[in-house]
Design a protein around this motif. Structure first.
Motif, PDB file in Angstrom:
ATOM      1  N   VAL A   1      37.482  40.792  42.361  1.00  0.00           N
ATOM      2  CA  VAL A   1      37.848  40.436  40.984  1.00  0.00           C
ATOM      3  C   VAL A   1      39.254  40.950  40.687  1.00  0.00           C
ATOM      4  N   ARG A   2      39.556  42.157  41.086  1.00  0.00           N
ATOM      5  CA  ARG A   2      40.893  42.719  40.863  1.00  0.00           C
ATOM      6  C   ARG A   2      41.957  41.899  41.593  1.00  0.00           C
ATOM      7  N   ARG A   3      41.657  41.454  42.831  1.00  0.00           N
ATOM      8  CA  ARG A   3      42.597  40.619  43.585  1.00  0.00           C
ATOM      9  C   ARG A   3      42.844  39.302  42.850  1.00  0.00           C
ATOM     10  N   MET A   4      41.744  38.668  42.405  1.00  0.00           N
ATOM     11  CA  MET A   4      41.890  37.394  41.683  1.00  0.00           C
ATOM     12  C   MET A   4      42.666  37.580  40.383  1.00  0.00           C
ATOM     13  N   ALA A   5      42.389  38.669  39.680  1.00  0.00           N
ATOM     14  CA  ALA A   5      43.093  38.933  38.424  1.00  0.00           C
ATOM     15  C   ALA A   5      44.590  39.120  38.673  1.00  0.00           C
ATOM     16  N   GLN A   6      44.944  39.815  39.753  1.00  0.00           N
ATOM     17  CA  GLN A   6      46.363  40.002  40.063  1.00  0.00           C
ATOM     18  C   GLN A   6      47.024  38.676  40.426  1.00  0.00           C
ATOM     19  N   VAL A   7      46.308  37.818  41.137  1.00  0.00           N
ATOM     20  CA  VAL A   7      46.832  36.483  41.456  1.00  0.00           C
ATOM     21  C   VAL A   7      47.103  35.714  40.159  1.00  0.00           C
ATOM     22  N   VAL A   8      46.198  35.810  39.201  1.00  0.00           N
ATOM     23  CA  VAL A   8      46.391  35.139  37.914  1.00  0.00           C
ATOM     24  C   VAL A   8      47.641  35.682  37.219  1.00  0.00           C
ATOM     25  N   VAL A   9      47.793  37.005  37.167  1.00  0.00           N
ATOM     26  CA  VAL A   9      48.982  37.596  36.529  1.00  0.00           C
ATOM     27  C   VAL A   9      50.248  37.065  37.193  1.00  0.00           C
ATOM     28  N   ASP A  10      50.289  37.100  38.508  1.00  0.00           N
ATOM     29  CA  ASP A  10      51.493  36.678  39.235  1.00  0.00           C
ATOM     30  C   ASP A  10      51.788  35.194  39.049  1.00  0.00           C
ATOM     31  N   SER A  11      50.791  34.348  39.251  1.00  0.00           N
ATOM     32  CA  SER A  11      51.021  32.902  39.186  1.00  0.00           C
ATOM     33  C   SER A  11      51.278  32.432  37.760  1.00  0.00           C
ATOM     34  N   GLN A  12      50.532  32.949  36.803  1.00  0.00           N
ATOM     35  CA  GLN A  12      50.712  32.499  35.425  1.00  0.00           C
ATOM     36  C   GLN A  12      52.047  32.979  34.859  1.00  0.00           C
ATOM     37  N   THR A  13      52.496  34.160  35.278  1.00  0.00           N
ATOM     38  CA  THR A  13      53.800  34.658  34.831  1.00  0.00           C
ATOM     39  C   THR A  13      54.912  33.741  35.347  1.00  0.00           C
ATOM     40  N   ARG A  14      54.803  33.319  36.612  1.00  0.00           N
ATOM     41  CA  ARG A  14      55.784  32.366  37.161  1.00  0.00           C
ATOM     42  C   ARG A  14      55.739  31.044  36.406  1.00  0.00           C
TER      43      ARG A  14
ATOM     44  N   ILE B   1      54.758  30.504  33.324  1.00  0.00           N
ATOM     45  CA  ILE B   1      55.323  30.695  31.980  1.00  0.00           C
ATOM     46  C   ILE B   1      56.847  30.598  32.053  1.00  0.00           C
ATOM     47  N   ALA B   2      57.440  31.275  33.036  1.00  0.00           N
ATOM     48  CA  ALA B   2      58.900  31.227  33.192  1.00  0.00           C
ATOM     49  C   ALA B   2      59.373  29.799  33.422  1.00  0.00           C
ATOM     50  N   GLY B   3      58.649  29.052  34.240  1.00  0.00           N
ATOM     51  CA  GLY B   3      59.010  27.653  34.481  1.00  0.00           C
ATOM     52  C   GLY B   3      58.918  26.812  33.220  1.00  0.00           C
ATOM     53  N   MET B   4      57.883  27.020  32.432  1.00  0.00           N
ATOM     54  CA  MET B   4      57.740  26.255  31.187  1.00  0.00           C
ATOM     55  C   MET B   4      58.801  26.650  30.173  1.00  0.00           C
ATOM     56  N   GLN B   5      59.153  27.935  30.127  1.00  0.00           N
ATOM     57  CA  GLN B   5      60.200  28.373  29.199  1.00  0.00           C
ATOM     58  C   GLN B   5      61.553  27.778  29.570  1.00  0.00           C
ATOM     59  N   ALA B   6      61.760  27.521  30.855  1.00  0.00           N
ATOM     60  CA  ALA B   6      63.007  26.943  31.319  1.00  0.00           C
ATOM     61  C   ALA B   6      63.073  25.428  31.140  1.00  0.00           C
TER      62      ALA B   6
END
Length: 142
Positions: free
Chosen positions: A115-128, A130-135
């Motif tokens: 669960v912790r691994r999946m949660a970290q994947v979500v943080v990493d991918s969703q943060t990227r 978000i940056a793409g959508m903001q751009a």
């Protein structure tokens, strides 16, 4: 069930007297509408009280995510744009921020390595994302 049957019979009687359309079809439409209204009311009641967990209120897990879920829905509702494209981007940014917030709750509280691994994947991918959508910039009008 008795109320549904009573509604169906009443609708059949009214439709038969009305002379418009097939009374069975009309009764089925009216019953479906009544059932849909009841489902919407039940869903609203369940949502307002948390989740229906055998009358004992929200679970520990549900309570852990309640604040991040509420904030995400509030921010998604407030997000807007002049066009469908702009509104989509604004709402999806907030949706992804909500996913990050929920993943952070899991990282703080879960002891399960997967669960912790999946949660970290979500943080990493969703943060990227978000940056793409903001751009993102709207395509020029033709």
């Amino acid at each position: 069930m008795r109320a549904v049957l009573t509604t169906l019979l009443a609708a059949l009687a009214l439709a038969a007297c009305d002379g418009g359309g097939d009374p069975v079809q009309q009764a089925l439409r009216e019953t479906a509408t009544a059932n849909q209204s009841a489902t919407v009311r039940e869903t609203a009641t369940t949502s307002a009280t948390g989740h229906a967990t055998a009358g004992h209120g929200p679970s520990v897990g549900d309570r852990a995510f309640a604040a991040s879920e509420a904030a995400m829905h509030e921010r998604m509702t407030a997000a807007s744009g002049e066009t469908v494209d702009q509104a989509y981007i604004a709402k999806m940014i907030e949706h992804h921020r909500g996913a990050v917030a929920m993943a952070e709750v899991a990282l703080r509280n879960s002891r399960d390595p997967e669960v912790r691994r999946m949660a970290q994947v979500v943080v990493d991918s969703q943060t990227r994302e978000i940056a793409g959508m903001q751009a993102w910039k709207p395509a020029p009008a033709n």
